[in-house]
Design a protein around this motif. Structure first.
Motif, PDB file in Angstrom:
ATOM      1  N   UNK A  52      44.408  60.127  35.712  1.00  0.00           N
ATOM      2  CA  UNK A  52      43.567  58.968  35.336  1.00  0.00           C
ATOM      3  C   UNK A  52      43.302  58.080  36.672  1.00  0.00           C
ATOM      4  N   UNK A  53      42.550  57.445  36.856  1.00  0.00           N
ATOM      5  CA  UNK A  53      42.387  56.593  38.044  1.00  0.00           C
ATOM      6  C   UNK A  53      43.251  55.407  37.743  1.00  0.00           C
ATOM      7  N   UNK A  54      43.949  54.836  38.783  1.00  0.00           N
ATOM      8  CA  UNK A  54      44.650  53.371  38.600  1.00  0.00           C
ATOM      9  C   UNK A  54      43.717  52.326  38.420  1.00  0.00           C
ATOM     10  N   UNK A  55      44.418  51.299  37.841  1.00  0.00           N
ATOM     11  CA  UNK A  55      43.399  50.247  37.744  1.00  0.00           C
ATOM     12  C   UNK A  55      43.479  49.182  38.897  1.00  0.00           C
ATOM     13  N   UNK A  56      42.342  48.712  39.193  1.00  0.00           N
ATOM     14  CA  UNK A  56      42.320  47.642  40.256  1.00  0.00           C
ATOM     15  C   UNK A  56      43.174  46.619  39.942  1.00  0.00           C
ATOM     16  N   UNK A  57      43.756  46.034  41.099  1.00  0.00           N
ATOM     17  CA  UNK A  57      45.034  45.076  40.970  1.00  0.00           C
ATOM     18  C   UNK A  57      44.489  43.808  41.412  1.00  0.00           C
ATOM     19  N   UNK A  58      45.079  42.757  41.028  1.00  0.00           N
ATOM     20  CA  UNK A  58      44.866  41.497  41.536  1.00  0.00           C
ATOM     21  C   UNK A  58      46.238  40.954  42.026  1.00  0.00           C
ATOM     22  N   UNK A  59      46.172  39.972  42.739  1.00  0.00           N
ATOM     23  CA  UNK A  59      47.299  39.316  43.216  1.00  0.00           C
ATOM     24  C   UNK A  59      47.601  38.008  42.254  1.00  0.00           C
ATOM     25  N   UNK A  60      48.770  37.530  42.235  1.00  0.00           N
ATOM     26  CA  UNK A  60      48.985  36.316  41.404  1.00  0.00           C
ATOM     27  C   UNK A  60      48.204  35.125  41.801  1.00  0.00           C
ATOM     28  N   UNK A  61      47.881  35.033  42.914  1.00  0.00           N
ATOM     29  CA  UNK A  61      46.885  33.845  43.524  1.00  0.00           C
ATOM     30  C   UNK A  61      45.690  34.070  42.806  1.00  0.00           C
ATOM     31  N   UNK A  62      45.177  35.397  42.925  1.00  0.00           N
ATOM     32  CA  UNK A  62      43.837  35.793  42.462  1.00  0.00           C
ATOM     33  C   UNK A  62      43.667  35.412  41.053  1.00  0.00           C
ATOM     34  N   UNK A  63      44.912  35.806  40.238  1.00  0.00           N
ATOM     35  CA  UNK A  63      44.844  35.642  38.791  1.00  0.00           C
ATOM     36  C   UNK A  63      44.785  34.260  38.287  1.00  0.00           C
ATOM     37  N   UNK A  64      45.517  33.486  39.073  1.00  0.00           N
ATOM     38  CA  UNK A  64      45.880  32.172  38.701  1.00  0.00           C
ATOM     39  C   UNK A  64      44.423  31.254  39.045  1.00  0.00           C
ATOM     40  N   UNK A  65      43.993  31.853  40.115  1.00  0.00           N
ATOM     41  CA  UNK A  65      42.731  30.897  40.686  1.00  0.00           C
ATOM     42  C   UNK A  65      41.630  31.025  39.515  1.00  0.00           C
ATOM     43  N   UNK A  66      41.446  32.203  39.234  1.00  0.00           N
ATOM     44  CA  UNK A  66      40.229  32.630  38.149  1.00  0.00           C
ATOM     45  C   UNK A  66      40.261  31.876  37.088  1.00  0.00           C
ATOM     46  N   UNK A  67      41.527  31.338  36.346  1.00  0.00           N
ATOM     47  CA  UNK A  67      41.687  30.383  35.312  1.00  0.00           C
ATOM     48  C   UNK A  67      40.817  31.202  34.129  1.00  0.00           C
ATOM     49  N   UNK A  68      41.576  32.304  33.724  1.00  0.00           N
ATOM     50  CA  UNK A  68      41.008  33.112  32.652  1.00  0.00           C
ATOM     51  C   UNK A  68      41.204  32.152  31.431  1.00  0.00           C
TER      52      UNK A  68
END
Length: 161
Positions: A52-68
Motif C-alpha cells: 500500500x502507498x504511504x500517506x502524504x505527510x505534514x509538518x507540525x507547522x503545516x498541521x497547526x497553521x491549517x487550524x483544523x
C-alpha cells in the motif's frame, strides 16, 4: 509424624492434585490461544501494510497553521490518534521483537488528516477526505498507509445485522 495426623492430611493430596491439573489445563488452553492470536495479528498487520502507498505527510507547522476544526481523538495502547473526520477502529497487534510486546493498528474510514502521538513523538498525515487509511505504531513509530478494510460500507454491513 503420628498416624492420626497423617490420616487428617491425606484428604489434601487429591485436592492439591486436582488444583494442579486445573491450572495446567487452563495454561495449556489459554496459552495456545494466545500464541495463535499473536501469530494471526502479526500476519494481519503485515498484510495491512504490504504494497500500500504511504500517506502524504505534514509538518507540525503545516498541521497547526491549517487550524483544523472538529478534531476527534482516541487513545489506544501506546498512542493517541487524532482525526478530523470519519470513524476509527483499533486492534492490538503483536510485535515480533518480543513475546508480550504489542502495538496499535488503527483503521480509519475517511480521516482527512491525522495526528499520531507516541512516546517517540508526533506524526502528521494527510490521507485526504474519503480516503481510508491504516496507522500502526510498532516501535512507537507511526506509519500510515492509504489502505484499510474498515470503510463506511463495512460499518453499514455491521449495522444491518
Amino acid at each position: 509424624m503420628r498416624p492420626a495426623v497423617q490420616r487428617r492430611l491425606l484428604w489434601a493430596l487429591p485436592l492439591a492434585f486436582a488444583v494442579a491439573c486445573f491450572f495446567a489445563l487452563a495454561a495449556w488452553m489459554f496459552g495456545g490461544a494466545f500464541i495463535k492470536e499473536r501469530e494471526r495479528s502479526i500476519a494481519a498487520s503485515a498484510a495491512a501494510h504490504a504494497g500500500a502507498p504511504a500517506c502524504p505527510t505534514l509538518t507540525a507547522g503545516e498541521f497547526e497553521a491549517a487550524h483544523y476544526r472538529r478534531l476527534q481523538g482516541v487513545q489506544y495502547l501506546n498512542g493517541t490518534f487524532v482525526r478530523q473526520h470519519g470513524h476509527v477502529e483499533c486492534v492490538t497487534a503483536a510485535d515480533r521483537k518480543g513475546p508480550l510486546k504489542t502495538y496499535a493498528v488503527c483503521a480509519f474510514t475517511s480521516p482527512s488528516v491525522l495526528k499520531v502521538t507516541t512516546a517517540k513523538g508526533d506524526w502528521y498525515f494527510a490521507p485526504g477526505v474519503g480516503q481510508p487509511a491504516t496507522v500502526s505504531t510498532a516501535g512507537d513509530v507511526a506509519r500510515c498507509v492509504l489502505a484499510s478494510d474498515f470503510t463506511i460500507a463495512t460499518l453499514e454491513g455491521r449495522a444491518a445485522r
